[in-house]
Scaffold this motif. Structure first.
Motif, short mmCIF file in Angstrom:
data_model
loop_
_atom_site.label_atom_id
_atom_site.label_comp_id
_atom_site.label_asym_id
_atom_site.label_seq_id
_atom_site.Cartn_x
_atom_site.Cartn_y
_atom_site.Cartn_z
N VAL A 1 -4.36 -41.78 8.19
CA VAL A 1 -5.80 -41.81 8.72
C VAL A 1 -6.32 -40.57 8.15
CG1 VAL A 1 -7.08 -41.87 10.64
CG2 VAL A 1 -5.32 -43.27 10.54
N PHE A 2 -5.87 -39.31 8.23
CA PHE A 2 -6.23 -38.03 8.16
C PHE A 2 -6.86 -37.82 6.39
CE2 PHE A 2 -5.87 -33.60 6.46
CZ PHE A 2 -6.84 -33.00 7.22
N LEU A 3 -5.88 -38.35 5.58
CA LEU A 3 -6.20 -38.52 4.14
C LEU A 3 -7.38 -39.51 3.88
CD1 LEU A 3 -2.54 -38.35 2.55
CD2 LEU A 3 -4.28 -36.26 2.77
N THR A 4 -7.18 -40.62 4.48
CA THR A 4 -8.31 -41.50 4.20
C THR A 4 -9.75 -41.09 4.67
OG1 THR A 4 -6.66 -43.32 4.71
CG2 THR A 4 -9.29 -43.85 4.64
N LEU A 5 -9.76 -40.45 5.95
CA LEU A 5 -11.12 -40.08 6.38
C LEU A 5 -11.47 -38.84 5.70
CD1 LEU A 5 -10.57 -40.19 10.47
CD2 LEU A 5 -11.98 -41.67 8.93
N GLY A 6 -10.49 -38.02 4.96
CA GLY A 6 -11.00 -36.75 4.30
C GLY A 6 -11.50 -37.39 3.01
N ALA A 7 -10.77 -38.31 2.39
CA ALA A 7 -11.51 -38.80 1.14
C ALA A 7 -12.72 -39.27 1.33
CB ALA A 7 -10.50 -39.57 0.53
N ILE A 8 -12.94 -40.13 2.34
CA ILE A 8 -14.23 -40.80 2.71
C ILE A 8 -15.41 -39.72 2.65
CG2 ILE A 8 -15.51 -42.08 4.20
CD1 ILE A 8 -12.98 -43.86 4.82
N LEU A 9 -15.00 -38.68 3.49
CA LEU A 9 -16.02 -37.75 3.75
C LEU A 9 -16.42 -37.09 2.59
CD1 LEU A 9 -15.04 -36.38 7.12
CD2 LEU A 9 -17.32 -37.52 6.76
N TYR A 10 -15.40 -36.53 1.79
CA TYR A 10 -15.61 -35.84 0.30
C TYR A 10 -16.57 -36.77 -0.44
CZ TYR A 10 -14.59 -34.12 -4.25
OH TYR A 10 -14.78 -33.85 -5.41
N LEU A 11 -16.18 -38.08 -0.69
CA LEU A 11 -16.93 -38.78 -1.39
C LEU A 11 -18.47 -39.15 -1.02
CD1 LEU A 11 -14.17 -41.78 -2.36
CD2 LEU A 11 -15.09 -40.00 -3.63
N ALA A 12 -18.38 -39.22 0.50
CA ALA A 12 -19.76 -39.39 1.19
C ALA A 12 -20.70 -38.12 0.75
CB ALA A 12 -19.78 -39.52 2.56
N PHE A 13 -20.03 -36.94 1.07
CA PHE A 13 -20.96 -35.52 0.64
C PHE A 13 -21.08 -35.51 -0.71
CE2 PHE A 13 -19.81 -34.52 4.91
CZ PHE A 13 -21.07 -34.09 5.66
N THR A 14 -20.04 -35.79 -1.73
CA THR A 14 -20.48 -35.40 -3.17
C THR A 14 -21.04 -36.69 -3.75
OG1 THR A 14 -18.18 -36.30 -3.65
CG2 THR A 14 -18.41 -33.87 -3.06
N ARG A 15 -20.89 -37.81 -3.45
CA ARG A 15 -21.47 -38.82 -4.17
C ARG A 15 -22.63 -39.33 -3.67
NH1 ARG A 15 -17.44 -36.48 -6.46
NH2 ARG A 15 -16.47 -37.72 -8.16
N MET A 16 -23.05 -39.26 -2.05
CA MET A 16 -24.21 -39.51 -1.51
C MET A 16 -24.83 -38.28 -1.07
SD MET A 16 -23.09 -42.97 0.20
CE MET A 16 -21.59 -42.60 0.97
N GLY A 17 -24.44 -37.57 -0.25
CA GLY A 17 -25.12 -36.66 0.50
C GLY A 17 -25.69 -36.96 1.61
N LEU A 18 -26.16 -36.18 2.55
CA LEU A 18 -26.95 -36.22 3.50
C LEU A 18 -28.25 -36.63 3.07
CD1 LEU A 18 -25.92 -33.26 6.07
CD2 LEU A 18 -25.19 -35.76 6.12
N GLY A 19 -28.71 -37.90 3.43
CA GLY A 19 -29.86 -38.25 3.03
C GLY A 19 -31.47 -37.94 3.70
#
Length: 547
Positions: free
Chosen positions: A86-104
């Motif tokens: 769970v920790f690794l999955t959440l970390g990966a999701i947050l990393y991709l969200a910030f680097t691939r999408m960013g705060l809109g």
């Protein structure tokens, strides 16, 4: 497991009178699946160390009386593995969200929002109605219409040709056939863009291989006279590898080169890829140039908001088109506010080998020569050009089609042309807006608007009888909506008459309106007005469609 099991305990970080955590290296554990416990020692058997809150263990060897609790064995391991996952999955999701999408942030194009459409929406003609949204299309010189079903919807048939005579505004769906046949659909993965080479009567397909994950990105050409595959080019991994997304492309007027936008949503290393047909080779240029990156944005398509919670949509370079004289390449991020331009000659010069001592120089000149030709553009997907030097644009957030025209009409007397012209004479107000005979500033117009028929306007193709447009309705995918809810999905056309009316508006509103027809009899007699109108109408196909 046995009482009296002897373990080697190695003390660390202790000192006289100092309490500290003590780590002990476990030397012998007979059963790796055991959960061992002794007073306040906790020893998970998949760990290499145990800890004890005491600084009093000064002897190196101890005999510990260990007791096994079998009922807790699997539970401890399961909880540990699950929490790590769970920790690794959440970390990966947050990393991709910030680097691939960013705060809109909300995307605004104040200049476009203030523009009133030149044409009434009734000028839009429905060419085809489909159950699955189309992605892109290509129309041949003879009027054959090829299109793809957007790969985001995982269609079984990926490339199709519209069956002649099947399209009707009154019909719920239109007839089509798999192109060139059903078997070919298994040879491609995710074709997002297609273009027609009118010189060689060749249909080009660009397959991005699902970001280079499940197949090698490739270019496929089909000779439409025989409906046979003519060529297939597999991109090397250093050109389009894992995480790439060869999204859209433009074909030069002579058919010799293809210019491809690598959106690179996953890898976040966008670039312009140039493919030479004669050399059968490709070059990756302007990689990671600031001009290629989008901004994280929220926007609406009709009543549908595009965004993912606090994260916006961030789409890098997507829009790409080449001028009809093969001199200028226009490109822009989908979620970007600027349209850029670079001279094609500089791109070709930078298609060099690193062994060439001048190669670094050519690449630097290319990077330094990217110009902004339009500020405050709308969110654009597909773009195309016409013979007047205009750049036609989709405008997703406004359910609209727009056109950007040169702010100064083409003229042989331009002070930026000729052997005596200097850079100072062409200098604009910004270092990155250097005017030239090739990359000139553009001025935006809103051509037509319709929330009913223009639902995520995606691809353009000029045909012999007008400008064809697809609607991919990608807001359905991003908002997880069922396709039947808003079916059918359309291929639309702006006919010759609509193009003529558009061109008449553009010529009349140009900075240099010398070519405009008189609008009233006070400017000229009625006969001259009619003659000018007829001439302008007859030139519309040649100017806009190039045919």
């Amino acid at each position: 497991k046995k009482p009296g099991l002897k373990l080697r305990l190695t003390k660390s970080r202790t000192g006289p009178g100092i309490e500290a955590l003590v780590s002990f290296g476990v030397v012998v554990v007979e059963d790796e699946e055991s959960f061992l416990h002794h007073t306040h020692f906790m020893i998970p058997t998949d760990r290499n160390h145990i800890t004890h809150n005491s600084a009093t263990h000064n002897d190196l060897d101890h005999t510990l009386h260990l007791v096994e609790f079998p009922s807790l064995n699997k539970g401890w391991e399961y909880v540990g593995d699950l929490s790590s996952l769970v920790f690794l999955t959440l970390g990966a999701i947050l990393y991709l969200a910030f680097t691939r999408m960013g705060l809109g942030t909300p995307f605004h194009s104040s200049a476009y929002e203030s523009l009133y459409p030149l044409l009434d929406s009734s000028r839009l003609e429905v060419v085809a109605s489909l159950d699955i949204p189309p992605g892109n299309l290509a129309v041949s010189l003879s009027g054959r219409i090829f299109f793809n079903f957007h790969p985001e919807y995982n269609p079984e048939v990926k490339i199709a040709e519209l069956v002649k005579g099947s399209a009707s505004p009154a019909s719920s769906t239109s007839s089509w056939k798999a192109y060139p046949d059903v078997a070919f659909q298994r040879e491609i993965t995710t074709v997002l863009s297609m273009r027609f080479d009118k010189v060689h009567n060749r249909l080009w397909l660009l397959d991005f291989g699902l970001h280079g994950v499940i197949s090698t990105p490739k270019l496929v050409s089909i000779l439409i006279d025989s409906d046979e595959v003519y060529s297939m080019y597999l991109f090397p991994s250093e050109i389009a590898g894992f995480g790439s997304m060869l999204n859209d492309f433009a074909v030069s007027e002579n058919g010799d080169h293809l210019y491809i936008a690598d959106t690179s949503i996953v890898a976040q290393t966008p670039a312009i890829v140039v493919y030479s047909v004669q050399a059968n080779s490709s070059h990756r240029l302007l990689s990671s140039s600031p001009s290629l990156y989008g901004q994280s944005s929220f926007f609406n398509v009709g009543s549908h908001k595009i965004g993912f919670g606090p994260f916006g949509m961030k789409i890098n370079v997507d829009s790409i088109a080449i001028s009809r004289d093969n001199r200028a390449l226009y490109f822009a991020p989908l979620t970007g506010s600027d349209l850029f331009c670079v001279e094609v000659a500089l791109l070709h010069a930078a298609m060099c080998s690193t062994d060439d001592e001048d190669c670094f120089y050519h690449k630097k000149v290319l990077a330094d020569s990217v110009r902004v030709v339009l500020h405050d553009k709308p969110i654009t997907d597909g773009i195309t050009t016409d013979n007047d030097g205009n750049v036609w644009m989709t405008a997703l957030g406004h359910s609209s089609i727009g056109v950007a025209t040169p702010s100064t009409l083409p003229s042989s007397t331009s002070k930026c042309e000729g052997p005596d012209s200097s850079e100072a004479e062409c200098q604009g107000g910004n270092e990155n807006e250097l005017s030239s005979p090739v990359c000139r500033p553009l001025k935006m117009s809103n051509v037509i608007q319709s929330t009913e028929l223009l639902r995520w306007v995606d691809g353009f193709s000029f045909g012999p009888d007008g400008l064809y447009v697809t609607n991919s309705a990608l807001y359905m995918k991003f908002n997880n909506l069922p396709l039947p809810a808003e079916a059918p999905y359309h291929i639309i056309k702006l006919g010759v008459d609509a193009l003529y009316q558009t061109r008449r508006h553009l010529v009349a509103n140009a900075d240099d309106a010398a070519g405009a027809c008189p609008s009233t009899s006070t400017d000229a007699d009625d006969g001259n007005v009619r003659e000018c109108d007829i001439q302008l109408y007859m030139n519309t196909l040649k100017k806009l469609t190039g045919q």
